[in-house]
Design an enzyme around this catalytic site. Structure first.
Site, PDB file in Angstrom:
ATOM      1  N   ASP A   1       1.972  49.090  37.141  1.00 38.18           N
ATOM      2  CA  ASP A   1       2.710  48.568  35.985  1.00 38.18           C
ATOM      3  C   ASP A   1       4.217  48.501  36.234  1.00 38.18           C
ATOM      4  OD1 ASP A   1       3.265  47.667  33.504  1.00 38.18           O
ATOM      5  OD2 ASP A   1       2.594  49.430  32.420  1.00 38.18           O
TER       6      ASP A   1
ATOM      7  N   GLU B   1      -5.412  47.449  26.569  1.00 37.85           N
ATOM      8  CA  GLU B   1      -4.606  48.277  25.672  1.00 37.85           C
ATOM      9  C   GLU B   1      -4.915  47.977  24.204  1.00 37.85           C
ATOM     10  OE1 GLU B   1      -0.550  47.662  27.133  1.00 37.85           O
ATOM     11  OE2 GLU B   1      -0.820  49.316  28.551  1.00 37.85           O
TER      12      GLU B   1
ATOM     13  N   GLU C   1      11.743  47.712  32.009  1.00 40.56           N
ATOM     14  CA  GLU C   1      11.148  48.835  31.281  1.00 40.56           C
ATOM     15  C   GLU C   1      11.154  50.118  32.110  1.00 40.56           C
ATOM     16  OE1 GLU C   1       7.146  47.990  30.179  1.00 40.56           O
ATOM     17  OE2 GLU C   1       6.756  49.980  29.348  1.00 40.56           O
TER      18      GLU C   1
HETATM   19  O1  GCW Z   1       4.175  47.978  30.774  1.00 41.69           O
HETATM   20  C1  GCW Z   1       3.303  47.957  29.701  1.00 41.69           C
HETATM   21  C2  GCW Z   1       4.175  48.104  28.519  1.00 41.69           C
HETATM   22  C3  GCW Z   1       3.612  47.514  27.246  1.00 41.69           C
HETATM   23  C4  GCW Z   1       3.167  46.088  27.541  1.00 41.69           C
HETATM   24  C5  GCW Z   1       2.129  46.108  28.647  1.00 41.69           C
HETATM   25  C6  GCW Z   1       1.693  44.712  29.058  1.00 41.69           C
HETATM   26  C7  GCW Z   1       3.260  44.182  26.101  1.00 41.69           C
HETATM   27  O2  GCW Z   1       4.465  49.473  28.343  1.00 41.69           O
HETATM   28  O3  GCW Z   1       4.606  47.571  26.267  1.00 41.69           O
HETATM   29  O4  GCW Z   1       2.697  45.427  26.391  1.00 41.69           O
HETATM   30  O5  GCW Z   1       2.659  46.710  29.783  1.00 41.69           O
HETATM   31  O6  GCW Z   1       2.161  44.246  30.082  1.00 41.69           O
HETATM   32  O7  GCW Z   1       0.893  44.106  28.374  1.00 41.69           O
END
Ligand code: GCW
Length: 703
Positions: free
Chosen positions: A387, A308, A415
């Site tokens: 995720d 990312e 989240e």
């Molecule tokens: O789930 C995603 C999140 C990001 C997060 C990423 C990760 C810290 O939307 O906000 O970044 O995973 O786990 O690195």
């Protein structure tokens, strides 16, 4: 010196600006009304002594520490190495606590283990190391009156996982997009505010004791997305980290730091961060040495690299093993570990390209590197391949790297599971993951993988759900997730319902007005099945990610469908789901060992709850449940909303029995959960009705 020790004048949980969570003073009533002997010395023994002293000052008990002795203690908390205990029963237990008499495990109780027994009216906790005494004391607190009733046969208790860690995604400086805490739903950070350290040791200390009481022993204090200000924690701002470590240390919690892979460039002024460059290696070695000079028990680094948009070894043509081993080399002389995250995928994918599958990414990147990581590298793997969704299969990486230390990462912050506005008790979900056997019924579990061989595993990690909210978590009932995380990391085989009972006993019953039974019943009725309720009214059958892009709250079925993020459901007029088979799809099923590679490959054998994760099926495909996919979608969405309505009603009935501030907060959250669940139901049902044209068999209202 002889005591009794009196209570320490410090900020006392329960009388502070923040809620007492699972250790209100009354949770110590039983222990605090006894005569207690603490035998041994050391920082963590002092913590035990302090806890016991405060409880006894409040509830009329007595405390002894050190000779000359009084021997009428009803509770003895002793380090074995501290020598004979002046209480005949406790001394007999001490002498008897040998491998031959007391079972397995090589005899030693370990760095964190303890032996607990009650014989002839004396409750005895023995440990070989101070942390064991602390955990043993909290065990006595959990038992309440039962610690002092009937005899308890001697039992050894040792954590199944050595590493039980919370990752805070806290920023030091408020980030323009992610705020003070990335994915934080519990207010601000406990550590940082507006670019500076908060320096609130009383609250931090209370946090540390909450963590120790459920078994957490490690923490990372900043976001894995390390921005400019946070990068400085490794160097210029190291003093802030040392101060936090100072407060957490008496509760046996080791501090870790998330660092940027580009540190040699952004902090050290080097032209490169190439892991094979001598200057880079020297820079990390020196920086790490300075860290250990300030924080001798520093845990290590946590790294999100080439993920990312974060910097990583790819920029230099190196791989993740090169990157991780660079930091491992710097940490090794000091006993530290590097926790390298496996959350790596292409976030700039072309949605038109059906051959790229985000679910495959971590395995594609990391499985070929098995055996190449240094001994003090822990690969930290999200529990599922995508995720932190409400439903995913277990990540195949966890079954593919026998020569690597693996940690399993879960997400307490919710989240994707209601963001602490919805009740979603995750104990049952994590328990399911930890008990999963990737190699079939006769093979190891995921918990075994996290434990590793000879205890050298990476353990369990959760993204923390705690902030400066007066209730610690944004939803008071979300505290149970933090508690359950710690308890499952200590013992992954614990029953999540029993863990909930412990949390209720510690948190609610001591402060409940009147008969506690209805409060306990209500908590169970609301929470036991709340994760499945959440799953019912959100994304069906493992398909996931039908959330609003960006903030990830609430429904948006096509929100991610035509984006670069790699999270698609492929719904069309005929069907829905992602074909991840090797026969006709992305081949992801091949990343599992048998039997799961075969089970998931087969549309017939694939478990219903994961069907759309692995297969694209027609709406009229019949599930094992006997229902069609489309009817399942309608039914579960209607049912989920009804369940939330029932939760709300139940909660109303306990008004008056629980603290009004807590009651109001939960009531307000349940109102929002109901509103949101209705929104989910209506958008999902309407979307699939419009796509499929298939009416609801029961003629309910779909818009
Ligand atoms: O789930 C995603 C999140 C990001 C997060 C990423 C990760 C810290 O939307 O906000 O970044 O995973 O786990 O690195």
């Amino acid at each position: 010196m002889s005591v009794p020790v009196t209570g320490r004048a410090s900020a006392d949980a329960g009388e502070s600006a923040w809620h007492a969570a699972w250790l209100p003073p009354a949770a110590f009533r039983e222990l605090g009304s006894r005569g207690v002997l603490v035998h041994g010395d050391g920082l963590l023994v002092d913590t035990v002594l302090d806890e016991v002293s405060r409880a006894c000052a409040r509830y009329g008990g007595r405390v002894w520490h050190g000779p000359p002795w009084q021997v009428d203690a009803e509770l003895v908390l002793a380090l074995r190495e501290a020598g004979p205990v002046p209480n005949a029963v406790a001394e007999a237990a001490r002498l008897g606590a040998t491998p031959a008499v007391n079972g397995t495990g090589g005899g030693a109780l370990g760095d964190e283990g303890y032996l607990l027994a009650r014989v002839n009216g004396v409750t005895v906790v023995l440990a070989d190391a101070p942390a064991g005494l602390l955990y043993g004391m909290f065990h006595v607190v959990r038992l309440g009156a039962a610690a002092f009733d009937d005899d308890l046969p001697p039992r050894r208790h040792r954590p199944a996982l050595d590493r039980r860690m919370l990752d805070h995604w806290d920023n030091v400086a408020v980030h323009p997009v992610s705020g003070q805490v990335e994915r934080g739903y519990a207010g601000g950070s406990l550590f940082w505010r507006d670019g500076a350290a908060r320096r609130e040791p009383a609250r931090l200390r209370d946090y540390a004791r909450l963590l120790a009481a459920c078994g957490v022993n490690a923490i990372s204090v900043n976001n894995v997305n390390v921005h400019d200000t946070e990068a400085l924690l490794l160097t210029d701002r190291l003093g802030d980290v040392a101060e936090i470590a100072e407060v957490l240390r008496p509760y046996g919690i080791r501090v870790h730091l998330a660092v940027t892979f580009a540190a040699p460039v952004v902090l050290g002024g080097l032209p490169t961060a190439d892991p094979l460059d001598e200057r880079v290696r020297a820079w990390w070695a020196a920086a790490t040495r300075r860290v250990y000079q300030r924080i001798p028990d520093f845990g290590g680094y946590l790294v999100k690299a080439d993920s990312e948009g974060r910097p990583g070894p790819f920029a230099y043509g190196r791989d993740h093993a090169d990157g991780a081993n660079l930091l491992a080399e710097a940490l090794a002389p000091h006993g530290g570990v590097v926790r390298w995250r496996a959350f790596v995928y292409d976030h700039r994918q072309d949605w038109r390209d059906r051959s790229t599958d985000r679910a495959r990414a971590a395995h594609d990147h990391f499985a070929p590197l098995d055996g190449r990581f240094a001994d003090n590298v822990i690969l930290q793997v999200k529990f599922g391949p995508i995720d932190f969704q409400a439903r995913e299969p277990v990540s195949p990486v966890l079954a593919a790297m026998p020569a690597t230390r693996l940690a399993v990462e879960v997400q307490a912050t919710q989240e994707y599971t209601g963001q602490q506005r919805h009740v979603c008790y995750l104990g049952p979900w994590w328990s399911e993951v930890l008990r999963f056997r990737p190699w079939g019924a006769a093979g190891d579990t995921i918990a075994d993988v996290a434990a590793g061989r000879a205890g050298a595993g990476g353990g369990l990690v959760a993204v923390s759900n705690v902030g400066d909210d007066p209730f610690w978590t944004g939803h008071p009932l979300a505290q149970a997730n933090l508690y359950a995380f710690g308890r499952l990391a200590w013992d992954p085989l614990l029953d999540p319902g029993a863990i909930l009972d412990e949390w209720i006993d510690l948190t609610w019953l001591p402060v409940t007005k009147g008969d506690p039974a209805p409060v306990r019943r209500t908590m169970h009725a609301i929470m036991d099945d709340s994760w499945r309720t959440y799953e019912r009214y959100t994304a069906p059958l493992g398909v996931g990610f039908m959330v609003r892009p960006g903030h990830h709250y609430g429904p948006d079925v096509d929100g991610y469908e035509y984006t670069p993020w790699g999270t698609y459901h492929f719904a069309d007029r005929d069907g829905v789901g992602v074909d991840r088979t090797r026969a006709t799809g992305t081949g992801f099923t091949d990343q599992y060992p048998p039997p799961w590679s075969e089970v998931y490959e087969s549309r017939e054998r694939c478990p219903d709850e994961l069907l759309l994760f692995f297969h694209h099926v027609p709406y009229r495909h019949v599930l094992h449940s006997g229902r069609t996919v489309i009817q399942h979608i309608y039914d579960t969405h209607f049912a989920g909303v009804e369940e939330v309505a029932a939760m709300r009603e139940r909660w109303r009935l306990v008004a008056g029995a629980v603290d009004p501030a807590v009651h109001d907060r939960v009531a307000e959250r349940l109102d929002e959960q109901f509103r949101s669940a209705v929104e989910w139901r209506d958008q999902i049902n309407t979307y699939f009705f419009r796509k499929s044209g298939v009416p609801d068999a029961h003629g309910r209202r779909i818009h």
